[in-house]
Scaffold this motif. Structure first.
Motif, short mmCIF file in Angstrom:
data_model
loop_
_atom_site.label_atom_id
_atom_site.label_comp_id
_atom_site.label_asym_id
_atom_site.label_seq_id
_atom_site.Cartn_x
_atom_site.Cartn_y
_atom_site.Cartn_z
N HIS A 286 0.84 -1.19 0.00
CA HIS A 286 0.00 0.00 0.00
C HIS A 286 0.88 1.23 0.00
N GLY A 288 0.29 4.13 1.19
CA GLY A 288 0.14 5.02 2.34
C GLY A 288 -0.90 6.09 2.17
N HIS A 289 -1.59 6.13 1.04
CA HIS A 289 -2.60 7.17 0.83
C HIS A 289 -3.99 6.61 1.09
N GLY A 290 -4.73 7.25 1.97
CA GLY A 290 -6.08 6.83 2.25
C GLY A 290 -7.05 7.40 1.24
N LYS A 342 -4.28 -0.91 6.22
CA LYS A 342 -3.92 -0.94 4.80
C LYS A 342 -5.03 -0.34 3.94
N SER A 345 -6.00 3.68 5.95
CA SER A 345 -4.95 4.61 6.37
C SER A 345 -5.50 5.60 7.40
N TYR A 373 3.09 4.57 7.50
CA TYR A 373 2.19 4.68 8.65
C TYR A 373 2.92 5.04 9.94
#
Length: 687
Positions: A286, A288-290, A342, A345, A373
């Protein structure tokens, strides 16, 4: 565009100008570089020397000339690239995997692939370790240890591996001479000389550095660790040097039948947090961007509640909803928590320590081990009474701890504090990213104040000179500048400037002075008078306390002279390209911008067909090197003499001196670094 090219992976490739596209295409097609070359789209950027390539551009691969010299070996430091390959005919990696993974070249790694023939005469270990320092893979303190281990191991792989030389027992003078002759014969043969030497370094997940040296010889079977002390003289010299290497490394391993040596060095830090590799792998997939990458209002935050008891999850959720937090995500155990992290985020995690499958300690370790994270605040909740368990959760990465049974007011207060802090951190990061982008733009503009390699190299040809230069800022912006001023067909002006300090203030001053230099149409006057004119202008522009050192001189190819004036510049060096002998010239004078009516003296020295001139900023002589000393005047002259005698008139003098300096200087310089050389050369000229 070729059919199917839309799905190809694009790679920028730095290419030595002396190489033909056909020779590179053959290497690309045979699977040495990429496992599936038909899925790769390559864009070439060519250069005559490493200085020709933009420093702010990233390259997937750099193709070095077949016969790599010291100038091109310096590209390991100067190019933004992790993979360097000598384009040697007949080189085949055999059972080694392709040098580049199907994806882009990994960061925090370095790979150098050379033929035995070109690696034999080059200081590979020193330059490789210098490149690791500049990439931040090793510290200044550990560099000598790493270099010693790499040197010993690389020499073994090259001599006893690829060249298959026998150095057992005592060597008499006759046998030593025979060994030297046999070495040259094997280097000249394709059977031995064309074999590949591959040197790689990468950072492992546990923080250790792994350096691998691959050869294509017969392999070395190491003795049992218990028998190391008993390795006899009948073993190879590496057999006797193996205890030294083992003492320098965390571990030494052999693979591919002894044709690969792996040296592992422990990380300088000891607080590496271990985590289950399965969960780490899932997290790394992932980016790291939600769903909403920015947190603008704490009440809009995504909060993950991880607790194996449904009642506890509902109680915490009711507290949060009552206070306006509605974007809630739930996890019933540690594994589920990692899956929710994951997917969503979150901006904050409320984490129960005691959970099935994976407890809160394991979740903390896995989250903190992933950079995407690592900054998420984690509020751990526990009913544990013993201090050991409560202390451990902080060691494993928790931000805060709250005891059960939960107090609503306390929970809400702590959530508010951590979310506000996270909001401030994100705003600060956004500001830093914006500032960094603007600084990079300003940096590019400032670097463009200096002549580009193709410009100064072409100008040198016009005036019968070989010109070389290296420029490196100590921070985002600097205060150094240099340039060339063609006056007529036989007179060439040259200047070098160093403003006090570095950073934004010094950079603004370089723009001011550059504008003055190129707006004044009086550069054909004598240098002393010209500096006086610049000084009067600068005195009215610079704030009190700011000043510049500068040298301006004119090389006259008809009179064979160099006439210059100095405003407290570092002492230039004038030398002889045939003998390597050199001396310092007088660099005294008042700095620019201090006294309005300052006067500057003209000084004239011979500059004939064997002369060279070296100009440099004070970073060259005021930087503490790896021996704890500065580069003294005598040592610089010795370095120049040895470089000239080894490379002759064809050497890029400034680039060579810069490389030797960088080998011993800290990776992060405290001052801007500029060095320029002008050498008379037998090239077509306007004279």
């Amino acid at each position: 565009m070729a059919v199917g090219s839309e799905s190809r992976t694009n790679h920028s490739v730095a290419l030595a100008q002396s190489l033909t596209r056909d020779s590179v295409a053959r290497m690309l097609a045979n699977g040495i570089i990429w496992e599936q070359p038909d899925q790769i789209a390559v864009k070439y950027v060519t250069g005559q020397t490493p200085e020709d390539f933009p420093q702010n551009k990233r390259y997937s691969v750099c193709f070095l000339p077949a016969q790599v010299n010291r100038d091109w070996l310096g590209s390991l430091i100067r190019l933004n690239c992790e993979i360097f390959i000598a384009c040697s005919p007949g080189m085949d990696l055999g059972d080694l995997p392709p040098l580049v993974s199907p994806k882009n070249a990994p960061k925090n790694a370095l790979t150098v692939c050379l033929s035995t023939r070109c690696a034999y005469h080059l200081p590979i270990a020193r330059k490789f370790v210098t490149a690791l320092r500049h990439r931040g893979l090793i510290s200044e303190k550990s560099a000598p240890t790493v270099e010693m281990a790499v040197q010993e191991s690389f020499a073994n792989s090259l001599l006893h591996g690829n060249l298959e030389l026998n150095t057992r027992g005592h060597l008499s003078m006759d046998s030593f001479t025979e060994l030297g002759e046999e070495t040259q014969r094997r280097l000249a043969s394709n059977q031995h000389g064309a074999r590949a030497m591959v040197l790689t370094a990468r950072r492992r997940k546990n923080g250790h550095l792994l350096i691998s040296i691959h050869d294509q010889g017969n392999g070395f079977t190491p003795p049992n660790k218990k028998e190391i002390k008993d390795v006899s003289a009948h073993e190879t010299t590496f057999g006797r040097g193996l205890p030294l290497v083992r003492s320098l490394c965390h571990s030494v391993n052999f693979s591919r039948g002894g044709r690969t040596i792996e040296l592992e060095f422990s990380h300088d830090q000891t607080d590496i947090l271990p985590a289950d590799p399965t969960f780490l792998t899932n997290l790394e997939e992932h980016d790291g961007h939600g769903q909403d990458g920015e947190l603008r209002n704490p009440k809009n935050a995504t909060i993950l509640i991880a607790d194996d008891t449904m009642l506890s999850r509902e109680i915490i959720a009711s507290y949060l909803r009552a206070d306006g937090y509605t974007n809630l995500v739930f996890a019933k155990d540690g594994e589920d928590a990692l899956a929710q992290i994951k997917e969503h985020s979150p901006d904050l995690i409320i984490l129960d320590i005691i959970m099935p499958k994976l407890d809160g300690y394991g979740v903390c370790k896995a989250v903190r081990a992933n950079p995407a994270y690592a900054e998420i605040p984690i509020i751990a909740q526990t009913a544990l009474e013993e201090n050991e368990g409560r202390t451990r959760i902080f060691t494993d990465g928790a931000t805060d701890l709250i005891l059960k049974p939960l107090n609503k007011a306390e929970l809400i207060a702590r959530i508010k504090i951590h979310l506000e802090n996270r909001l401030l951190v994100k705003q600060l990061q956004a500001y830093q990213e914006r500032t960094q982008s603007e600084l990079e733009l300003a940096r590019d503009m400032q670097e463009n104040l200096n002549p580009a390699p193709e410009h100064y190299r072409g100008t040198g040809i016009d005036y019968g000179m070989r010109i070389s230069a290296t420029f490196q800022m100590s921070s985002e912006l600097g205060g150094d500048m240099w340039g060339l001023v063609p006056i007529n067909s036989y007179q060439l002006g040259v200047y070098i400037v160093d403003f006090a300090g570095h950073g934004l203030g010094a950079a603004l001053n370089t723009f001011r002075l550059h504008s003055l230099i190129w707006s004044e149409q009086v550069r054909d006057r004598d240098p002393g008078e010209y500096l006086e004119i610049l000084n009067r202008h600068l005195k009215g522009l610079l704030p009190v306390g700011q000043y510049a050192t500068m040298l301006y001189g004119i090389i006259d190819r008809h009179e064979n002279t160099f006439t210059y004036a100095s405003a407290a510049c570092t002492s230039p060096v004038l030398g002889n390209s045939a003998t390597g002998e050199a001396r310092y010239l007088d660099g005294t004078g008042l700095p620019l911008g201090v006294i309005r009516d300052a006067r500057y003296e003209n000084r004239k020295v011979p500059f004939d067909r064997n002369s060279f001139l070296l100009l440099y900023s004070d970073a060259l002589i005021e930087t503490t090197l790896d021996d704890g000393q500065f580069l003294s005047e005598e040592k610089l002259l010795t370095m120049l003499r040895e470089t000239i005698l080894e490379g002759g008139k064809e050497v890029d003098l400034a680039a060579q001196i810069a490389d030797q300096f960088m080998d011993r200087a800290p990776a992060q310089l405290s001052d801007d670094f500029t060095i320029v050389s002008l050498q008379s050369a037998a090239v077509p000229s306007a004279t």
